[in-house]
Write a protein that holds these residues in place. Structure first.
Motif, PDB file in Angstrom:
ATOM      1  N   LEU A   7       0.686  -1.218   0.090  1.00 47.90           N
ATOM      2  CA  LEU A   7      -0.141   0.056   0.065  1.00 47.90           C
ATOM      3  C   LEU A   7       1.098   1.294   0.125  1.00 47.90           C
ATOM      4  O   LEU A   7       1.878   1.544   0.548  1.00 47.90           O
ATOM      5  N   THR A   8       0.616   2.207  -0.805  1.00 49.98           N
ATOM      6  CA  THR A   8       1.112   3.502  -0.665  1.00 49.98           C
ATOM      7  C   THR A   8       0.002   4.433  -0.387  1.00 49.98           C
ATOM      8  O   THR A   8      -1.359   4.605  -0.697  1.00 49.98           O
ATOM      9  N   ILE A   9       0.062   5.219   0.739  1.00 53.22           N
ATOM     10  CA  ILE A   9      -0.862   6.318   1.325  1.00 53.22           C
ATOM     11  C   ILE A   9      -0.217   7.578   0.643  1.00 53.22           C
ATOM     12  O   ILE A   9       0.795   8.157   0.822  1.00 53.22           O
ATOM     13  N   LEU A  10      -1.149   8.239  -0.269  1.00 57.47           N
ATOM     14  CA  LEU A  10      -0.545   9.370  -1.293  1.00 57.47           C
ATOM     15  C   LEU A  10      -1.166  10.468  -0.793  1.00 57.47           C
ATOM     16  O   LEU A  10      -2.648  10.411  -0.643  1.00 57.47           O
ATOM     17  N   MET A  11      -0.426  11.465  -0.518  1.00 64.57           N
ATOM     18  CA  MET A  11      -1.127  12.935  -0.257  1.00 64.57           C
ATOM     19  C   MET A  11      -0.418  14.000  -1.020  1.00 64.57           C
ATOM     20  O   MET A  11       0.740  14.254  -1.102  1.00 64.57           O
ATOM     21  N   PRO A  12      -1.290  14.637  -1.826  1.00 66.13           N
ATOM     22  CA  PRO A  12      -0.963  15.978  -2.549  1.00 66.13           C
ATOM     23  C   PRO A  12      -0.736  17.115  -1.576  1.00 66.13           C
ATOM     24  O   PRO A  12      -1.263  17.151  -0.427  1.00 66.13           O
ATOM     25  N   ASN A  35      -0.514  -3.774  10.359  1.00 63.57           N
ATOM     26  CA  ASN A  35       0.630  -4.605  10.141  1.00 63.57           C
ATOM     27  C   ASN A  35       0.459  -4.670   8.511  1.00 63.57           C
ATOM     28  O   ASN A  35       0.762  -5.635   7.970  1.00 63.57           O
ATOM     29  N   VAL A  36       0.646  -3.415   7.924  1.00 64.33           N
ATOM     30  CA  VAL A  36       0.597  -3.077   6.535  1.00 64.33           C
ATOM     31  C   VAL A  36       1.896  -2.786   6.034  1.00 64.33           C
ATOM     32  O   VAL A  36       2.306  -1.699   6.744  1.00 64.33           O
ATOM     33  N   HIS A  37       2.423  -3.432   4.964  1.00 66.15           N
ATOM     34  CA  HIS A  37       3.526  -3.136   4.453  1.00 66.15           C
ATOM     35  C   HIS A  37       3.693  -2.049   3.533  1.00 66.15           C
ATOM     36  O   HIS A  37       2.983  -2.305   2.378  1.00 66.15           O
ATOM     37  N   GLY A  38       3.861  -0.883   4.004  1.00 68.19           N
ATOM     38  CA  GLY A  38       3.312   0.040   3.088  1.00 68.19           C
ATOM     39  C   GLY A  38       4.246   1.239   3.208  1.00 68.19           C
ATOM     40  O   GLY A  38       5.194   1.458   3.926  1.00 68.19           O
ATOM     41  N   GLU A  39       4.099   2.398   2.342  1.00 74.38           N
ATOM     42  CA  GLU A  39       4.882   3.655   2.447  1.00 74.38           C
ATOM     43  C   GLU A  39       3.947   4.755   2.507  1.00 74.38           C
ATOM     44  O   GLU A  39       2.622   4.822   2.242  1.00 74.38           O
ATOM     45  N   ILE A  40       4.308   5.898   2.684  1.00 76.81           N
ATOM     46  CA  ILE A  40       3.668   7.224   2.983  1.00 76.81           C
ATOM     47  C   ILE A  40       4.480   8.180   1.939  1.00 76.81           C
ATOM     48  O   ILE A  40       5.475   8.589   1.945  1.00 76.81           O
ATOM     49  N   LEU A  41       3.688   8.688   0.864  1.00 81.38           N
ATOM     50  CA  LEU A  41       4.272   9.541  -0.412  1.00 81.38           C
ATOM     51  C   LEU A  41       3.618  10.912  -0.258  1.00 81.38           C
ATOM     52  O   LEU A  41       2.393  10.806  -0.537  1.00 81.38           O
ATOM     53  N   ILE A  42       4.376  11.804  -0.332  1.00 87.73           N
ATOM     54  CA  ILE A  42       4.209  13.117  -0.435  1.00 87.73           C
ATOM     55  C   ILE A  42       4.208  13.736  -1.723  1.00 87.73           C
ATOM     56  O   ILE A  42       5.607  13.719  -2.162  1.00 87.73           O
ATOM     57  N   LYS A  57      11.081  14.558   7.653  1.00 83.37           N
ATOM     58  CA  LYS A  57      11.484  14.393   9.001  1.00 83.37           C
ATOM     59  C   LYS A  57      10.735  13.388   9.761  1.00 83.37           C
ATOM     60  O   LYS A  57      11.152  12.623  10.472  1.00 83.37           O
ATOM     61  N   HIS A  58       9.475  13.364   9.288  1.00 87.44           N
ATOM     62  CA  HIS A  58       8.511  12.098   9.809  1.00 87.44           C
ATOM     63  C   HIS A  58       8.374  11.019   9.142  1.00 87.44           C
ATOM     64  O   HIS A  58       7.311  10.181   9.186  1.00 87.44           O
ATOM     65  N   GLY A  59       9.218  10.663   8.492  1.00 82.84           N
ATOM     66  CA  GLY A  59       9.332   9.409   7.764  1.00 82.84           C
ATOM     67  C   GLY A  59       8.428   9.070   6.254  1.00 82.84           C
ATOM     68  O   GLY A  59       8.617   7.989   6.017  1.00 82.84           O
ATOM     69  N   ALA A  60       8.062  10.271   5.745  1.00 80.13           N
ATOM     70  CA  ALA A  60       7.619  10.132   4.498  1.00 80.13           C
ATOM     71  C   ALA A  60       8.516  10.247   3.367  1.00 80.13           C
ATOM     72  O   ALA A  60       9.337  11.146   3.370  1.00 80.13           O
ATOM     73  N   SER A  61       8.163   9.656   2.156  1.00 74.17           N
ATOM     74  CA  SER A  61       8.753   9.795   0.987  1.00 74.17           C
ATOM     75  C   SER A  61       8.000  11.159   0.291  1.00 74.17           C
ATOM     76  O   SER A  61       7.023  11.344   0.221  1.00 74.17           O
ATOM     77  N   VAL A  62       9.270  12.177  -0.276  1.00 71.07           N
ATOM     78  CA  VAL A  62       8.726  13.337  -0.945  1.00 71.07           C
ATOM     79  C   VAL A  62       9.144  13.163  -2.453  1.00 71.07           C
ATOM     80  O   VAL A  62      10.341  12.949  -2.706  1.00 71.07           O
ATOM     81  N   ILE A  63       8.090  13.467  -3.526  1.00 65.06           N
ATOM     82  CA  ILE A  63       8.470  13.615  -4.777  1.00 65.06           C
ATOM     83  C   ILE A  63       8.038  15.232  -5.075  1.00 65.06           C
ATOM     84  O   ILE A  63       7.235  15.682  -4.445  1.00 65.06           O
ATOM     85  N   HIS A  64       8.704  15.958  -5.918  1.00 67.78           N
ATOM     86  CA  HIS A  64       8.579  17.239  -6.443  1.00 67.78           C
ATOM     87  C   HIS A  64       7.998  17.439  -7.796  1.00 67.78           C
ATOM     88  O   HIS A  64       8.398  16.729  -8.680  1.00 67.78           O
ATOM     89  N   VAL A  65       6.927  17.904  -7.921  1.00 69.89           N
ATOM     90  CA  VAL A  65       5.996  18.023  -8.877  1.00 69.89           C
ATOM     91  C   VAL A  65       6.108  19.461  -9.531  1.00 69.89           C
ATOM     92  O   VAL A  65       5.448  20.330  -8.835  1.00 69.89           O
ATOM     93  N   PRO A  66       6.744  19.736 -10.573  1.00 71.69           N
ATOM     94  CA  PRO A  66       6.844  21.270 -11.101  1.00 71.69           C
ATOM     95  C   PRO A  66       5.629  21.673 -11.587  1.00 71.69           C
ATOM     96  O   PRO A  66       5.166  22.954 -11.569  1.00 71.69           O
ATOM     97  N   VAL A  67       4.659  20.772 -12.292  1.00 72.12           N
ATOM     98  CA  VAL A  67       3.550  21.022 -12.758  1.00 72.12           C
ATOM     99  C   VAL A  67       2.218  21.385 -11.948  1.00 72.12           C
ATOM    100  O   VAL A  67       2.212  20.449 -11.188  1.00 72.12           O
ATOM    101  N   ARG A  68       1.769  22.355 -11.845  1.00 75.35           N
ATOM    102  CA  ARG A  68       0.877  23.026 -10.720  1.00 75.35           C
ATOM    103  C   ARG A  68      -0.381  22.443 -10.951  1.00 75.35           C
ATOM    104  O   ARG A  68      -0.754  22.312 -12.046  1.00 75.35           O
ATOM    105  N   GLY A  69      -1.040  22.095  -9.865  1.00 76.83           N
ATOM    106  CA  GLY A  69      -2.416  21.437  -9.911  1.00 76.83           C
ATOM    107  C   GLY A  69      -2.679  20.000  -8.954  1.00 76.83           C
ATOM    108  O   GLY A  69      -1.775  19.294  -8.978  1.00 76.83           O
TER     109      GLY A  69
END
Length: 389
Positions: A7-12, A35-42, A57-69
């Protein structure tokens, strides 16, 4: 290649420093408790308030999206996610990331899209603006169910889960808030297995105004629904106008029509001709739109449309259009003949217009069908299999 996580928990994210830590901690709590093997993605959309550093700092992975929206951030997140399943939700602390089990259970059982329904789960006071709660969301959700025959009661719930690979296949593209509708619409058109579960909505924890703009974003949702449903945009209005125009022309070409205290005569006959022309044009737009939409999105045409296109030939269209146009020319010549008999003097409008208006309408409709047949034939050849040309 297999997924690294279930599972990926994805947050814009766009400047969510006030709430992003709470959201990440709640999501982590869910993963640990279940007990879910997952990641948190920002998926960060250009934050300038330090949201990215807080997330990392709180353990989430971060990707940078230049296209706004909103949609652009989520599309990038979907492609970057490592989980077999994705549950997405806003990073404003309005959604309950602690209780994601109903979403994950449905995904594990084979559903490809699991929508949250805030109206069934509960909307806390102040969590949703009055217009959104009682007008915008219910109306747009009703239109969505009507247009696409999908059993979703809350089209715009931001908390939803889906199979990552299924969502990648349907090629989501909307960069703005209308992304929420596009996901449901394309899932319905592609016949993904879809369901919904109750979820809650709390007032968000931000001190600033939300990114959502009621009227602008509402229109963008409606526009997207119309663009993906040529039946409701073109076909049904076209059938209604063409049928109404043909009925009125058939009656008013012979005699005035009285309905109670109201009388329809040659002035109404003129509008009836316009209805018929506009209606036929709208039906033609539907046929072309369905062909182009089918080719660009890979959605099979309906059986009735397939049969219609199999029977259609350019020559049949030309012959039909020529016959109608010829009838119109004949009626126009009759009008001129009657004018000659009157020594080119004044004529009785009620009599002459019952000949002239249907005649002109027939000439327009006939020409319309001829040109439309050429255009339709061109479109069909352009979007047909190159091997068959």
């Amino acid at each position: 290649m297999g997924s690294e996580f279930e599972l990926t928990i994805l947050m814009p994210c766009l400047n969510e420093a006030e709430t992003i830590v709470q959201c990440i901690e709640k999501a982590k709590s869910f993963l640990i408790r279940e007990n879910v093997h997952g990641e948190i993605l920002i998926s960060d959309n250009g934050s300038t308030d330090g949201s990215q550093a807080l997330a990392e700092k709180h353990g989430a992975s971060v990707i940078h999206v230049p296209v706004r929206g909103y949609g652009a951030a989520l599309i990038a997140g979907i492609h970057a996610a490592k989980g077999k399943y994705i549950i997405m939700g806003d990073a404003d602390d309005s959604y309950d990331f602690i209780n994601l089990s109903p979403f994950l259970e449905k995904l594990r059982s084979g559903y490809e899209l699991v929508m949250g329904n805030r109206f069934k789960g509960g909307i806390q006071p102040g969590a949703m603006p009055f217009l959104n709660k009682y007008l915008g969301n219910p109306v747009l959700s009703f239109i969505g169910r009507l247009f696409f025959n999908v059993p979703i009661g809350d089209f715009h719930c931001g908390l939803r889960g889906f199979n990552r690979d299924s969502m990648r296949r349907i090629q989501l593209q909307a960069p703005g808030m209308e992304f929420a509708s596009e996901m449901v619409i394309k899932s319905a058109l592609k016949q993904l297995k879809t369901t919904e579960v109750p979820t809650t909505l709390a007032p968000d924890g931000r001190s600033r105004l939300p990114h959502l703009r009621k009227w602008r974003d509402g229109w963008r949702h409606l526009r997207l629904m119309l663009m993906f449903s040529p039946r409701w945009l073109f076909l049904y209005p076209g059938i209604f106008l063409a049928a109404l125009g043909l009925l009125l022309i058939s009656i008013l070409s012979v005699t005035p029509l009285k309905i109670g205290p109201y009388a329809l005569d040659i002035h109404s006959l003129l509008f009836a001709g316009a209805f018929l022309v506009i209606g036929l044009q709208s039906i033609f737009f539907y046929i072309v739109g369905r062909i182009i939409g089918s080719a660009s999105m890979g959605i099979p045409l309906r059986k009735k449309m397939d049969r219609l296109l199999e029977k259609f030939t350019l020559e049949k269209g030309i012959i039909l259009g020529f016959i109608l146009a010829l009838l119109g020319v004949g009626g126009s010549l009759l009008s001129v003949y009657l004018w000659m008999k009157a020594q080119f003097g004044s004529l009785v409008p009620g009599e002459m217009m019952r000949i002239a208006i249907p005649s002109v309408t027939l000439m327009i409709v006939g020409s319309q069908i001829i040109f439309a047949s050429f255009f339709l034939n061109l479109v069909m050849q352009s979007y047909s299999d190159p091997q068959k040309r």
